[in-house]
Design a protein around this motif. Structure first.
Motif, PDB file in Angstrom:
ATOM      1  N   GLY A  11       5.431  -5.829  -0.562  1.00 30.83           N
ATOM      2  CA  GLY A  11       6.423  -4.921   0.016  1.00 30.83           C
ATOM      3  C   GLY A  11       6.557  -5.215   1.499  1.00 30.83           C
ATOM      4  N   VAL A  15       6.330   0.874   5.696  1.00 33.99           N
ATOM      5  CA  VAL A  15       4.911   1.215   5.839  1.00 33.99           C
ATOM      6  C   VAL A  15       4.090  -0.028   6.202  1.00 33.99           C
ATOM      7  N   ALA A  42       5.376 -10.430  -0.149  1.00 31.03           N
ATOM      8  CA  ALA A  42       6.257 -10.419  -1.324  1.00 31.03           C
ATOM      9  C   ALA A  42       7.210  -9.240  -1.263  1.00 31.03           C
ATOM     10  N   PRO A  44      11.141  -8.295  -3.456  1.00 33.53           N
ATOM     11  CA  PRO A  44      12.287  -8.822  -4.206  1.00 33.53           C
ATOM     12  C   PRO A  44      13.485  -9.056  -3.292  1.00 33.53           C
ATOM     13  N   ALA A  94       7.959   1.421  -8.383  1.00 34.06           N
ATOM     14  CA  ALA A  94       7.712  -0.019  -8.560  1.00 34.06           C
ATOM     15  C   ALA A  94       6.247  -0.371  -8.800  1.00 34.06           C
ATOM     16  N   GLU A 118      -0.552   2.356  -1.071  1.00 38.33           N
ATOM     17  CA  GLU A 118       0.072   3.525  -0.445  1.00 38.33           C
ATOM     18  C   GLU A 118       0.310   4.642  -1.465  1.00 38.33           C
ATOM     19  N   LYS A 119       0.173   5.865  -0.987  1.00 37.41           N
ATOM     20  CA  LYS A 119       0.543   7.018  -1.796  1.00 37.41           C
ATOM     21  C   LYS A 119       2.062   7.075  -1.886  1.00 37.41           C
ATOM     22  N   MET A 151      -4.334   8.739   4.916  1.00 39.47           N
ATOM     23  CA  MET A 151      -4.980   8.372   6.186  1.00 39.47           C
ATOM     24  C   MET A 151      -5.577   9.553   6.944  1.00 39.47           C
TER      25      MET A 151
HETATM   26  N1  LIG Z   1       0.729   6.976   4.283  1.00 36.00           N
HETATM   27  C1  LIG Z   1       1.868   7.220   4.911  1.00 36.00           C
HETATM   28  O1  LIG Z   1       1.942   8.021   5.835  1.00 36.00           O
HETATM   29  C2  LIG Z   1       3.093   6.493   4.469  1.00 36.00           C
HETATM   30  C3  LIG Z   1       4.090   6.223   5.398  1.00 36.00           C
HETATM   31  C4  LIG Z   1       5.234   5.556   4.973  1.00 36.00           C
HETATM   32  C5  LIG Z   1       5.379   5.193   3.643  1.00 36.00           C
HETATM   33  N2  LIG Z   1       4.394   5.490   2.768  1.00 36.00           N
HETATM   34  C6  LIG Z   1       4.543   5.135   1.345  1.00 36.00           C
HETATM   35  O2  LIG Z   1       4.626   3.724   1.215  1.00 36.00           O
HETATM   36  C7  LIG Z   1       5.509   3.382   0.161  1.00 36.00           C
HETATM   37  C8  LIG Z   1       6.540   2.400   0.690  1.00 36.00           C
HETATM   38  O3  LIG Z   1       7.280   3.040   1.712  1.00 36.00           O
HETATM   39  P1  LIG Z   1       8.176   2.213   2.727  1.00 36.00           P
HETATM   40  O4  LIG Z   1       8.577   3.188   3.783  1.00 36.00           O
HETATM   41  O5  LIG Z   1       7.520   0.957   3.132  1.00 36.00           O
HETATM   42  O6  LIG Z   1       9.434   1.915   1.808  1.00 36.00           O
HETATM   43  P2  LIG Z   1      10.555   0.813   2.070  1.00 36.00           P
HETATM   44  O7  LIG Z   1      11.679   1.128   1.167  1.00 36.00           O
HETATM   45  O8  LIG Z   1      10.794   0.662   3.527  1.00 36.00           O
HETATM   46  O9  LIG Z   1       9.853  -0.533   1.581  1.00 36.00           O
HETATM   47  C9  LIG Z   1       9.513  -0.789   0.262  1.00 36.00           C
HETATM   48  C10 LIG Z   1       9.761  -2.255   0.010  1.00 36.00           C
HETATM   49  O10 LIG Z   1       9.306  -2.588  -1.285  1.00 36.00           O
HETATM   50  C11 LIG Z   1      10.225  -3.533  -1.826  1.00 36.00           C
HETATM   51  N3  LIG Z   1      10.021  -3.644  -3.251  1.00 36.00           N
HETATM   52  C12 LIG Z   1      10.572  -2.972  -4.265  1.00 36.00           C
HETATM   53  N4  LIG Z   1      10.074  -3.374  -5.446  1.00 36.00           N
HETATM   54  C13 LIG Z   1       9.173  -4.321  -5.168  1.00 36.00           C
HETATM   55  C14 LIG Z   1       8.298  -5.118  -5.938  1.00 36.00           C
HETATM   56  N5  LIG Z   1       8.248  -4.975  -7.257  1.00 36.00           N
HETATM   57  N6  LIG Z   1       7.502  -6.033  -5.294  1.00 36.00           N
HETATM   58  C15 LIG Z   1       7.517  -6.161  -3.954  1.00 36.00           C
HETATM   59  N7  LIG Z   1       8.334  -5.408  -3.169  1.00 36.00           N
HETATM   60  C16 LIG Z   1       9.133  -4.507  -3.767  1.00 36.00           C
HETATM   61  C17 LIG Z   1      11.579  -3.048  -1.362  1.00 36.00           C
HETATM   62  O11 LIG Z   1      12.550  -4.105  -1.406  1.00 36.00           O
HETATM   63  C18 LIG Z   1      11.261  -2.613   0.048  1.00 36.00           C
HETATM   64  O12 LIG Z   1      11.456  -3.654   0.997  1.00 36.00           O
HETATM   65  C19 LIG Z   1       6.130   4.686  -0.336  1.00 36.00           C
HETATM   66  O13 LIG Z   1       5.486   5.108  -1.496  1.00 36.00           O
HETATM   67  C20 LIG Z   1       5.843   5.680   0.784  1.00 36.00           C
HETATM   68  O14 LIG Z   1       5.635   7.003   0.335  1.00 36.00           O
HETATM   69  C21 LIG Z   1       3.251   6.101   3.151  1.00 36.00           C
END
Ligand SMILES: NC(=O)c1ccc[n+]([C@@H]2O[C@H](COP(=O)([O-])OP(=O)(O)OC[C@H]3O[C@@H](n4cnc5c(N)ncnc54)[C@H](O)[C@@H]3O)[C@@H](O)[C@H]2O)c1
Length: 389
Positions: A11, A15, A42, A44, A94, A118-119, A151
């Motif tokens: 991803g 995050v 990685a 998509p 995902a 990540e949660k 965290m």
């Molecule tokens: N702990 C925290 O405070 C915190 C903060 C932010 C986000 N998060 C969690 O992290 C997760 C991701 O959030 P984000 O903000 O990065 O989302 P985001 O949408 O910015 O990024 C997710 C990425 O994953 C990609 N993706 C989708 N399917 C995929 C696959 N099969 N393989 C690889 N990549 C794939 C998407 O194209 C996208 O770029 C969420 O579940 C969110 O709740 C947690």
């Protein structure tokens, strides 16, 4: 410190690589901690993976990424780049399942790869993902380090709260969780669709639910009762709905029953007797959320405020009507959780991990219990839910 650990990012989103107004960004923490070589990213959305990598290759820690490649397919990354550990930052739809293509954790477990996940653990509930939980438990028994991104368990303010509670006769008697999300800058359409994001309780309030469990003990799940203010019901709807990338409202394509609740209110009882409550809103403007956790004990009142940004803890102690306000603005729980993950892998000491898979699953289950109860209570609203596309 020994040789570098071979790490990959699954991803390339916010995050893992950061976003302008948010405090999270695991890559930057890894860069500061050092002792790591990144072997792949990685996503998509290949352009996104390439862009994330290119930016880091142009940054101060370029050496760390020198041998890394961008992949459109995480399976290809695992097979070719052979990481020892991965940071999984994926949409909740995902990952966290046992069937391809949502089985990232199962693949890593089979390949003996340590995981920081990540949660929320999945968009699905615990009963639908019990096979994954069992596989993660078996992997942990075999020595894999599996850490989940709750965290705040690593926050110094939360450590202090725990110490204070240990000294408070009878422990916590009531806990109140409050999270009001600033919605006007959330342009990602998937977040506004409960089928794709899981909704704000699974995605956001889950952090506070996890802290309530950590500080007040397990929740008596059948005691959970909740209600929500629906987007498509009376009193629903927001004045400043953001636009998605297509220039239309982020809710444009979301049928009414799958839109996020504007507010959720819940109560429950912890197994040791403590009463709990949650108020969650998707109501503020701008980007800064308001987050608070308050605990009352015999003579004690503690309020943890803004743990994401300028973390403070106000405490009124037993036998003392005055109080103190402690500031923790220099603390970085995101860094501490990543540091603990790396250290646990290097040392084999898994007790450094404060949120393992099984424990995180209990927080996920608690959040699901709130969501389910609130959605059940929806039926008591008089206005029928509309289902437009
Ligand atoms: N702990 C925290 O405070 C915190 C903060 C932010 C986000 N998060 C969690 O992290 C997760 C991701 O959030 P984000 O903000 O990065 O989302 P985001 O949408 O910015 O990024 C997710 C990425 O994953 C990609 N993706 C989708 N399917 C995929 C696959 N099969 N393989 C690889 N990549 C794939 C998407 O194209 C996208 O770029 C969420 O579940 C969110 O709740 C947690």
């Amino acid at each position: 410190m020994g040789r570098d650990l071979r790490i990959a990012f699954i991803g390339a989103g916010g995050v893992n690589f950061g976003s302008p107004t948010k405090p999270w960004d695991h890559a930057t923490r890894l860069e500061k901690l050092g002792g790591v070589t990144v072997v792949g990213v990685a996503d998509p959305d290949m352009e996104k993976a390439q862009k994330a990598l290119a930016e880091r290759l142009a940054g101060p820690a370029r050496k760390m990424y020198a041998g890394a490649k961008a992949y459109a397919d995480e399976r290809a990354l695992l097979g070719e780049a052979r990481p020892e550990a991965v940071l999984i930052g994926l949409p909740p739809t995902a990952h966290g399942q046992s069937r391809p293509p949502h089985d990232m954790e199962m693949l890593c477990a089979a390949a003996g790869i340590h995981m920081f996940i990540e949660k929320p653990l999945s968009v699905l509930g615990p009963s639908e993902t019990a096979d994954v939980a069992a596989a993660m438990e078996a992997a942990a028994q075999r020595g894999l380090v599996i850490s989940v991104g709750y965290m705040f368990r690593y926050s110094r303010a939360v450590e202090k709260m725990r110490q204070i509670l240990d000294d408070c006769p009878g422990g916590p008697r009531a806990v109140s969780l409050r999270f009001d999300c600033a919605y006007t800058d959330i342009h990602r359409t998937s977040w506004w669709d409960i089928r794709r994001s899981g909704g704000p309780i699974l995605d956001q309030a889950t952090h506070l639910c996890d802290l309530a469990r950590m500080l007040c003990g397990e929740v008596d799940l059948p005691s959970v009762m909740a209600m929500q203010l629906n987007a498509a019901g009376p009193g629903g709807g927001l004045s400043h709905m953001p636009l998605g990338l297509d220039g239309r409202s982020v809710e444009q394509h979301v049928p009414g029953e799958f839109r996020l609740p504007m507010a959720t209110s819940a109560i429950w009882r912890h197994e040791q007797g403590t009463l709990g409550s949650l108020l969650h809103g998707v109501l503020l403007h701008g980007w800064k959320n308001e987050t608070e956790l308050e605990i009352w004990g015999d003579g004690l009142r503690m309020v943890l405020s803004d743990p994401y940004h300028s973390c403070q803890l106000s405490v009124r102690y037993p036998n003392n009507q005055g109080g103190e306000v402690l500031s923790f603005t220099d603390d970085d729980p995101f860094r501490s959780e990543i540091s603990a993950f790396l250290e646990a892998i290097r040392s084999g000491n898994r007790s450094l991990i404060r949120s393992g898979y099984a424990d995180a699953m209990r927080s996920h289950e608690f959040a699901w219990a709130i969501r389910r109860s609130a959605e059940g209570a929806r039926q008591h609203q008089h206005q029928p839910v509309t289902a437009e596309v």
